[in-house]
Design an enzyme around this catalytic site. Structure first.
Site, short mmCIF file in Angstrom:
data_model
loop_
_atom_site.label_atom_id
_atom_site.label_comp_id
_atom_site.label_asym_id
_atom_site.label_seq_id
_atom_site.Cartn_x
_atom_site.Cartn_y
_atom_site.Cartn_z
N CYS A 308 -2.90 -13.74 -4.65
CA CYS A 308 -2.14 -14.97 -4.49
C CYS A 308 -2.22 -15.75 -5.79
O CYS A 308 -3.27 -15.75 -6.44
CB CYS A 308 -2.75 -15.78 -3.35
SG CYS A 308 -1.59 -16.83 -2.50
N GLU A 342 -0.38 -8.07 -5.70
CA GLU A 342 -0.10 -7.72 -4.31
C GLU A 342 1.33 -8.09 -3.96
O GLU A 342 1.84 -9.13 -4.38
CB GLU A 342 -1.08 -8.47 -3.39
CG GLU A 342 -0.93 -8.17 -1.91
CD GLU A 342 -1.93 -8.93 -1.07
OE1 GLU A 342 -1.55 -9.45 0.00
OE2 GLU A 342 -3.11 -9.02 -1.49
#
Length: 442
Positions: A308, A342
């Site tokens: 993140c 990610e």
């Protein structure tokens, strides 16, 4: 998220609707009841179509709304709420601007809506097609970049469920340090905060409170002046702290609550034990003030080096996002691994990564003499081979010859792409990084 110094994005508005029992002509002019008529006949020109709209507007209604640029844009009514001091039909409406990302959704007054444009029985597929045809190429590219990305992992049913659950921002603004920041998205704070539209965060420990007085009392007792972790980088006024989610669980959870206010696509992980948080700060004599952060799993089977990433809006457009991305790759180099972020990437994250990959790869290609392979580029940069290939293909620098990919590095073409990618932002001085990879920590 935008600081009050940078201008507001979505200010909650309290407006009064028309009085109960009246019907409003959609040209925006209220027609008086027949009993109040002065004898004049209402306009009956058949060339002007006047639709009669009953209030309050229904959820799902499509209408044009005056935005902060002073122009009208198509919106869809997502929710409505009754004004406490108003009459039976006094409502304000939570609207989604169909041309833009959900971060611009906001509560608006009735006066901001062009009731002449109300559409209640429109087939959504037809509406989407019409909207698409009306958009310029620039508008469509803007939407493609900021609205489509971010939910690739969700099927249609899951996406509808996600959007239904998060459709209305629960917290309108937060106070963090010297900034008051307007939020972008819903964040699932505990139920006791359901009645709050503003939260007050301690900028050091990230505890949040309902009232300013509570924050002031907390600040007198809080002995933290920086994130509760190890300082692994310092260069001038910039510091990076590594926070272990297992050792600092409350801080990690509070950071996730805060970040979710500005990230639409991410699942909120309550189990932060598995993550490391890298918090970037600007430091002065009052302490270390959070600028942004990225997180990564302690052990990732997919070679993710970042889970993140967020730069807080008051600090955006200053090169910090690029710095965070570059820092994640420097950690991968220290680990002796290739890395990749990610998926899915947020909208802004995707644009930032494309720019980073472009700049790093083209800088090497400009300076390198002779042939170079994708594998060699990956070893030099810690960028995953698939990301290198997709980046070079998007720039049309890859050709397929005799069963293998060949990089075509014309200097003029490289210069043109580098210029388009923009400046690289703040550089990471690797000599100032003092860090031991997690596996090696005792």
């Amino acid at each position: 998220m935008v600081s009050i110094e940078n201008g507001a994005i979505a200010v909650a508005a309290n407006g009064h609707a028309a009085a109960a029992g009246k019907t409003i002509a959609t040209e925006g002019v209220a027609l008086p009841p027949a009993s109040q008529s002065n004898g004049a006949q209402p306009e009956t020109d058949p060339s002007r179509k006047r639709k009669m709209t009953s209030l309050p507007l229904e959820v799902g209604t499509r209408v044009n709304c005056r935005w902060r640029d002073g122009k009208y844009h198509p919106v869809k009514v997502i929710e409505r709420r009754k004004l406490p001091s108003g009459g039976a039909n006094d409502y304000e409406y939570y609207v989604h601007y169909t041309e833009f990302n959900r971060r611009l959704d906001e509560w608006v007054k009735l006066e901001q809506l062009d009731l002449n444009s109300v559409e209640t029985d429109v087939d959504e597929k037809v509406e989407d097609k019409v909207t698409s045809l009306k958009m310029t190429r620039h508008q469509k590219r803007k939407i493609d970049e900021t609205h489509v990305e971010g939910h690739e992992e969700l099927d249609a049913a899951s996406l509808r469920e996600h959007e239904e659950f998060t459709k209305v921002k629960n917290i309108a603004t937060i106070e963090l340090g010297r900034y008051e920041i307007e939020t972008w998205y819903f964040s699932p704070f505990p139920p006791e905060y359901n009645d709050c539209t503003k939260l007050f965060f301690c900028e050091f420990c990230l505890n949040f409170m309902k009232r300013k007085e509570q924050l002031q009392r907390h600040m007198r007792k809080c002995d933290l002046k920086h994130p509760p972790g190890d300082e692994i980088y310092r260069n001038g006024t910039l510091s990076m702290f590594e926070v272990d989610g297992k050792k600092n669980k409350v801080y990690g959870q509070n950071l996730c609550y805060l970040a979710k206010l500005f990230l639409d696509h991410k699942t909120l992980y309550y189990d932060v034990d598995l993550f490391l948080f890298y918090v970037l700060c600007e430091c002065d004599d009052r302490g270390c003030h959070m600028v942004g952060y990225f997180s990564k799993e302690k052990h990732s089977e997919e070679s993710y080096n970042l889970a993140c990433i967020l730069t807080l809006p008051p600090y955006q457009r200053k090169g910090y996002g690029k710095f965070l991305i570059a820092f994640s790759y420097e950690l991968s180099k220290k680990e002796g691994k290739v890395g990749t972020p990610e998926r899915p990437l947020s909208d802004l994250g995707l644009l930032s990564y494309r720019g980073y990959w472009t700049r790093v790869l083209l800088d090497i290609l400009k300076k390198h003499k002779g042939n170079i392979s994708i594998k060699e580029l990956s070893d030099m940069t810690a960028i995953k081979a698939e990301d290198i290939l997709s980046t070079l293909q998007s720039l049309e620098l890859i050709q397929y010859r005799k069963g293998q990919h060949v990089i075509c590095a014309d200097p003029k073409v490289l210069d043109r792409h580098l210029k388009a990618a923009g400046r690289g932002g703040l550089e990471v001085d690797v000599s100032k990084l003092i860090w031991t990879p997690y596996k090696e920590q005792s």
